[in-house]
Motif scaffolding. Structure first.
Motif, short mmCIF file in Angstrom:
data_model
loop_
_atom_site.label_atom_id
_atom_site.label_comp_id
_atom_site.label_asym_id
_atom_site.label_seq_id
_atom_site.Cartn_x
_atom_site.Cartn_y
_atom_site.Cartn_z
N ILE A 105 -29.84 -14.27 -15.70
CA ILE A 105 -30.88 -15.03 -16.42
C ILE A 105 -31.73 -14.09 -17.27
CG2 ILE A 105 -33.02 -16.35 -16.09
CD1 ILE A 105 -31.58 -17.63 -13.61
N PHE A 106 -32.11 -12.95 -16.70
CA PHE A 106 -32.91 -11.98 -17.43
C PHE A 106 -32.15 -11.42 -18.63
CE2 PHE A 106 -34.23 -7.46 -17.89
CZ PHE A 106 -35.42 -7.72 -18.56
N LYS A 107 -30.90 -11.02 -18.41
CA LYS A 107 -30.11 -10.46 -19.51
C LYS A 107 -29.91 -11.48 -20.63
CE LYS A 107 -27.62 -7.08 -16.69
NZ LYS A 107 -27.45 -5.82 -17.41
N PRO A 131 -19.89 -12.94 -10.15
CA PRO A 131 -20.21 -14.37 -10.16
C PRO A 131 -20.98 -14.91 -11.36
CG PRO A 131 -20.70 -13.44 -8.01
CD PRO A 131 -20.37 -12.30 -8.92
N PHE A 132 -21.77 -14.07 -12.06
CA PHE A 132 -22.68 -14.62 -13.06
C PHE A 132 -22.45 -14.03 -14.45
CE2 PHE A 132 -24.62 -14.74 -8.87
CZ PHE A 132 -24.87 -16.09 -8.75
N THR A 133 -22.08 -14.90 -15.38
CA THR A 133 -21.89 -14.50 -16.77
C THR A 133 -23.22 -14.51 -17.49
OG1 THR A 133 -19.64 -15.41 -16.85
CG2 THR A 133 -20.78 -15.16 -18.96
N PHE A 134 -23.47 -13.46 -18.27
CA PHE A 134 -24.69 -13.44 -19.08
C PHE A 134 -24.41 -13.39 -20.57
CE2 PHE A 134 -23.89 -8.95 -18.37
CZ PHE A 134 -24.19 -8.36 -19.58
N ALA A 135 -23.19 -13.05 -20.97
CA ALA A 135 -22.86 -13.03 -22.40
C ALA A 135 -21.35 -13.12 -22.60
CB ALA A 135 -23.39 -11.77 -23.06
N MET A 136 -20.99 -13.72 -23.71
CA MET A 136 -19.61 -13.74 -24.16
C MET A 136 -19.50 -12.73 -25.31
SD MET A 136 -18.18 -15.77 -22.09
CE MET A 136 -16.54 -15.92 -22.81
N PRO A 137 -18.30 -12.24 -25.60
CA PRO A 137 -18.16 -11.23 -26.66
C PRO A 137 -18.76 -11.68 -28.01
CG PRO A 137 -16.15 -11.33 -25.39
CD PRO A 137 -17.03 -12.45 -24.90
N GLU A 138 -18.68 -12.95 -28.32
CA GLU A 138 -19.20 -13.45 -29.60
C GLU A 138 -20.72 -13.31 -29.71
OE1 GLU A 138 -15.29 -15.07 -28.68
OE2 GLU A 138 -17.14 -15.16 -27.52
N GLU A 139 -21.40 -13.10 -28.60
CA GLU A 139 -22.85 -12.93 -28.61
C GLU A 139 -23.26 -11.47 -28.79
OE1 GLU A 139 -24.78 -15.86 -25.59
OE2 GLU A 139 -22.81 -15.27 -24.78
N VAL A 140 -22.28 -10.59 -28.89
CA VAL A 140 -22.51 -9.15 -29.00
C VAL A 140 -22.18 -8.72 -30.42
CG1 VAL A 140 -21.70 -6.90 -28.17
CG2 VAL A 140 -22.04 -8.78 -26.56
#
Length: 165
Positions: A105-107, A131-140
């Protein structure tokens, strides 16, 4: 280091890769925002020109970072030119992941506030799923790696991220 723009506000994530980055940070006028006390101390003790803005909350001894449900709200009034992020694991389908929900959530909140996102990914973390995704490659915007990513993962990330270094 060519991605660090003097005079700007940057965010530096927590972890060993972020610490290596902080060690190499140029001694120039910057505002460094972080939730990692070891990174704040490293910059404060070894550099003269950057100022450090430390986000507050409860210290996680395991992650050497602050966590708090209010961290995303603390970011709402901060302007981040470039966020230098780290991931605990990367998976082709699920993206950049971490082991805690509060960390994800923070990231996500940091990424939302940043004009540019630089993901620093150590190859040892390139084949995994937490367990927790914070970003997909398209967001980088930029991926910085140690150059030892598996060929298939490198090729896939190169298709999905604007610049891979």
């Amino acid at each position: 280091m060519q991605l660090v723009e003097p005079g700007k506000g940057i965010f530096i994530d927590s972890g060993t890769t972020a610490m290596a980055f902080a060690n190499e940070l140029p001694d120039c006028n910057l505002v460094v925002i972080t939730a990692a006390p070891n990174i704040a101390l490293e910059i404060s003790m070894r550099k003269e020109k950057p100022s450090v803005f430390m986000l507050g909350g409860t210290l996680s001894r395991k992650e050497i970072a602050v966590s708090d449900p209010e961290l995303p709200a603390q970011l709402e009034k901060l302007n981040i030119e470039t966020a230098f992020m780290t991931a605990s694991a990367y998976d082709e389908k699920f993206g950049f992941t971490v082991g805690s929900q509060s960390g994800a959530i923070f990231k996500r909140a940091v990424i939302k506030r940043a004009k540019k996102v630089v993901m620093m990914l150590d190859s040892s973390k390139s084949c995994g799923l937490l367990p927790f995704t914070f970003a997909m490659p398209e967001e980088v915007n930029v991926l910085v790696t140690d150059g030892n990513l598996e060929t298939e993962i490198y090729a896939e990330l190169e298709k999905r991220i604007a610049l891979v270094l």
